[in-house]
Design an enzyme around this catalytic site. Structure first.
Site, PDB file in Angstrom:
ATOM      1  N   ASN A 109      -8.431  -2.945  -2.245  1.00  9.66           N
ATOM      2  CA  ASN A 109      -9.859  -2.624  -1.730  1.00  9.66           C
ATOM      3  C   ASN A 109      -9.988  -0.876  -1.881  1.00  9.66           C
ATOM      4  O   ASN A 109     -11.295  -0.731  -1.793  1.00  9.66           O
ATOM      5  CB  ASN A 109     -10.127  -3.095  -0.641  1.00  9.66           C
ATOM      6  CG  ASN A 109      -9.509  -2.575   0.664  1.00  9.66           C
ATOM      7  OD1 ASN A 109      -8.167  -2.686   0.546  1.00  9.66           O
ATOM      8  ND2 ASN A 109      -9.830  -2.004   1.662  1.00  9.66           N
ATOM      9  N   HIS A 132      -0.967   4.675  -0.418  1.00  7.42           N
ATOM     10  CA  HIS A 132      -2.096   5.242   0.179  1.00  7.42           C
ATOM     11  C   HIS A 132      -1.760   6.735   0.004  1.00  7.42           C
ATOM     12  O   HIS A 132      -1.927   7.465   0.961  1.00  7.42           O
ATOM     13  CB  HIS A 132      -2.241   5.004   1.462  1.00  7.42           C
ATOM     14  CG  HIS A 132      -3.374   3.914   1.690  1.00  7.42           C
ATOM     15  ND1 HIS A 132      -4.627   4.089   1.323  1.00  7.42           N
ATOM     16  CD2 HIS A 132      -3.054   2.665   2.266  1.00  7.42           C
ATOM     17  CE1 HIS A 132      -5.241   2.747   1.540  1.00  7.42           C
ATOM     18  NE2 HIS A 132      -4.299   1.846   2.455  1.00  7.42           N
ATOM     19  N   ASP A 157      -6.452   7.231  -1.305  1.00  8.00           N
ATOM     20  CA  ASP A 157      -7.054   7.360  -0.293  1.00  8.00           C
ATOM     21  C   ASP A 157      -6.076   7.405   1.051  1.00  8.00           C
ATOM     22  O   ASP A 157      -4.996   7.240   1.050  1.00  8.00           O
ATOM     23  CB  ASP A 157      -8.131   6.095   0.235  1.00  8.00           C
ATOM     24  CG  ASP A 157      -9.351   6.163  -0.691  1.00  8.00           C
ATOM     25  OD1 ASP A 157      -9.880   7.471  -1.185  1.00  8.00           O
ATOM     26  OD2 ASP A 157      -9.889   5.112  -0.955  1.00  8.00           O
ATOM     27  N   ASP A 164      -4.065  -0.401  -3.183  1.00 10.63           N
ATOM     28  CA  ASP A 164      -4.420   0.642  -2.204  1.00 10.63           C
ATOM     29  C   ASP A 164      -3.443   1.826  -2.730  1.00 10.63           C
ATOM     30  O   ASP A 164      -2.488   2.083  -1.743  1.00 10.63           O
ATOM     31  CB  ASP A 164      -4.082   0.222  -0.887  1.00 10.63           C
ATOM     32  CG  ASP A 164      -5.494  -0.477  -0.545  1.00 10.63           C
ATOM     33  OD1 ASP A 164      -6.531  -0.700  -1.353  1.00 10.63           O
ATOM     34  OD2 ASP A 164      -5.572  -0.662   0.770  1.00 10.63           O
ATOM     35  N   ASP A 193       0.938  -1.122  -0.060  1.00  7.84           N
ATOM     36  CA  ASP A 193       0.091   0.185  -0.152  1.00  7.84           C
ATOM     37  C   ASP A 193       0.953   1.322   0.128  1.00  7.84           C
ATOM     38  O   ASP A 193       1.951   1.235   0.803  1.00  7.84           O
ATOM     39  CB  ASP A 193      -0.794   0.110   1.454  1.00  7.84           C
ATOM     40  CG  ASP A 193      -1.689  -1.217   1.421  1.00  7.84           C
ATOM     41  OD1 ASP A 193      -1.046  -2.383   1.132  1.00  7.84           O
ATOM     42  OD2 ASP A 193      -3.185  -1.144   1.887  1.00  7.84           O
TER      43      ASP A 193
END
Length: 507
Positions: A329, A270, A300, A297, A268
């Site tokens: 996700n 992010h 976000d 990921d 991730d």
């Protein structure tokens, strides 16, 4: 508590001296009566001591929570609950700690238990609403937010959360109402990119004859590093092109490394753009001889999700066979709506561009197999045995994730998951899956790890997470993995967060 116990003890003493034998007409001070009363008093005193010890553990947990050491906070809340399992506050506090670590399933369970113990405990409703919101269960969240707002009408934060959740519920209802079986019209069909004008005062990077080049990518990274915005025409060009590239990839990508080759696997990111640049600084820019796999990921949470994803998409266009991206996700509409990416795209560009990002995300592959021996996916394994690589190949991925194998690949599998969105899997599940599919081990991401990686199930399940000091508060390291074609033995490389300009992160 002590006053009550003392009162109970005096009452016990009265009962002992006033106990009459109806046959003899005299007081009975036999060991039978005296012993039972003494035992009862001892039990009450033991309970008082347990509760006092539990309170000390709770205070210790609270201090860890204040220091943002959520793992230890959870540990000591758990210890407190073992001593006093009927305390709603302990469950509520642990629920909040689970929320901080994004263990939404556990957070939901604790909030629910707190309300079972005390239906008037308002914080329990708030925690349960927050957990359901994070899990995309908007109607359930709305019901609890309504309760909080009704009881605390002056709570501004609760009112804001209620309004946000209510808006999403109405939006989802509207989307269902206008949905049809017809093929959804693509945003691309409504774009006129050729006639978009690049203003004379724009001096940023531009595609060369509509193509991504190495020079463009270097200019783009420097431009983003200075927190400048790529022109919307260039961004649209990249999105349309990468959608075309990804739509031609299978759901399960299969590659072969020869003995002299290696690939870098990252977890991730992010929206932590400066940490992404640090990975390239430490490990070299992507190239044909330095391939990468980013395991979902990308967006976000962090403030620079647009910059991260456009940089990754740029390298995908530059090296389509040597730069790999898998879906996580957070490459889904629900997550983007709640955790910042949708709002960021709308703030930096337009709602239409977010819709195009959504379309592109749906074409991201779900898993990658290396040398027929190592399987990489974002989330984990499945809620039932018997799933094969061929089952993954057959998944129709061009959609928002349903409750299926696709959902598990993006999240994690088997018993009820602490993330709340799928299940967790143990070493027995891993062993059976690997044996059936003739694999050596799996690599996943999806979870913050203090050291940036974790090697479990006797080396057969590896987790890698590449967003150090996640959300500017977790204090974790980041990591990436080298795999070499000669032996496929994972080599872990850790790194720490870089200091960036003070920019508000979107939580």
């Amino acid at each position: 508590m002590r006053c009550c116990v003392a009162l109970d003890c005096s009452r016990l003493e009265v009962r002992r001296t006033a106990f009459h034998d109806p046959r003899a007409g005299v007081c009975d001070s036999s060991p039978r009566a005296h012993g039972s009363m003494t035992e009862y008093g001892s039990e009450k005193m033991a309970e008082e001591e347990r509760n006092a010890s539990a309170e000390k553990l709770k205070e210790k947990a609270n201090n860890y929570f204040k220091d943002k050491d959520y793992e230890n906070a959870i540990k000591y809340y758990t210890d407190a609950l073992e001593l006093n399992p009927s305390n709603a506050i302990y469950y509520s506090n642990r629920s909040l700690a689970y929320l901080r670590t994004e263990c939404y399933g556990y957070a939901l369970g604790d909030a629910t238990r707190a309300l079972e113990l005390d239906k008037n405990y308002i914080k329990g409703y708030y925690r349960r609403a927050t957990s359901n919101m994070a899990l995309g269960k908007f109607k359930a969240a709305l019901k609890d937010y309504e309760t909080v707002v009704r009881v605390r009408p002056s709570d501004k934060d609760a009112k804001m959360k209620y309004q946000e959740c209510n808006k999403i519920v109405k939006q989802k209802a509207f989307e269902r109402a206008i949905a049809s079986d017809e093929l959804k019209r693509s945003v691309v069909d409504s774009l006129d990119i050729e006639n978009m004008t690049i203003e004379d005062d724009y001096d940023g990077p531009k595609l060369e004859d509509g193509k991504v080049t190495l020079k463009f990518m270097k200019d783009l990274m420097a431009w983003f590093k200075d927190q400048k915005k790529l022109h919307r025409k260039c961004a649209y060009q990249m999105l349309v092109q990468v959608k075309e590239v990804l739509s031609k990839r299978p759901s399960l990508v299969e590659i072969t490394l020869i003995e002299t080759e290696k690939i870098t696997i990252c977890g991730d990111t992010h929206g932590q753009y400066y940490d992404l640049l640090n990975i390239f600084e430490l490990n070299g820019l992507p190239s044909i001889t330095n391939p990468y796999l980013f395991n979902g990921d990308f967006v976000d949470r962090g403030s620079f999700s647009v910059e991260v994803i456009l940089t990754l998409f740029g390298f995908k266009l530059l090296y389509p066979e040597h730069f790999h991206l898998l879906r996580g996700n957070h490459e889904t509409d629900n997550m983007n709506q709640m955790y910042g990416f949708e709002g960021e795209v709308k703030a930096k560009y337009t709602a239409q561009m977010f819709q195009l990002f959504s379309e592109v995300f749906q074409w991201l592959p779900l898993a990658q197999c290396i040398n027929n021996k190592v399987l990489v996916m974002h989330g984990g394994l499945f809620s039932e045995d018997g799933v094969t690589l061929d089952d993954i190949r057959k998944i129709d991925r061009n959609r928002q994730p349903p409750d299926s194998a696709m959902c598990v690949l993006l999240q994690d599998g088997r018993s009820i998951s602490k993330r709340g969105v799928s299940c967790q899997f143990g070493p027995d599940v891993t062993e059976r899956f690997l044996e059936q599919n003739k694999l050596q081990y799996i690599v996943r991401s999806h979870e913050v790890k203090a050291e940036g990686y974790e090697d479990t199930h006797s080396g057969k399940c590896i987790t890698v997470f590449s967003a150090p000091n996640y959300c500017d508060q977790m204090g974790n390291k980041g990591a990436y993995i080298h795999l070499r074609g000669s032996d496929l033995k994972p080599e872990f490389h850790q790194f720490t967060a870089v200091v960036t300009s003070p920019v508000l992160h979107l939580h």
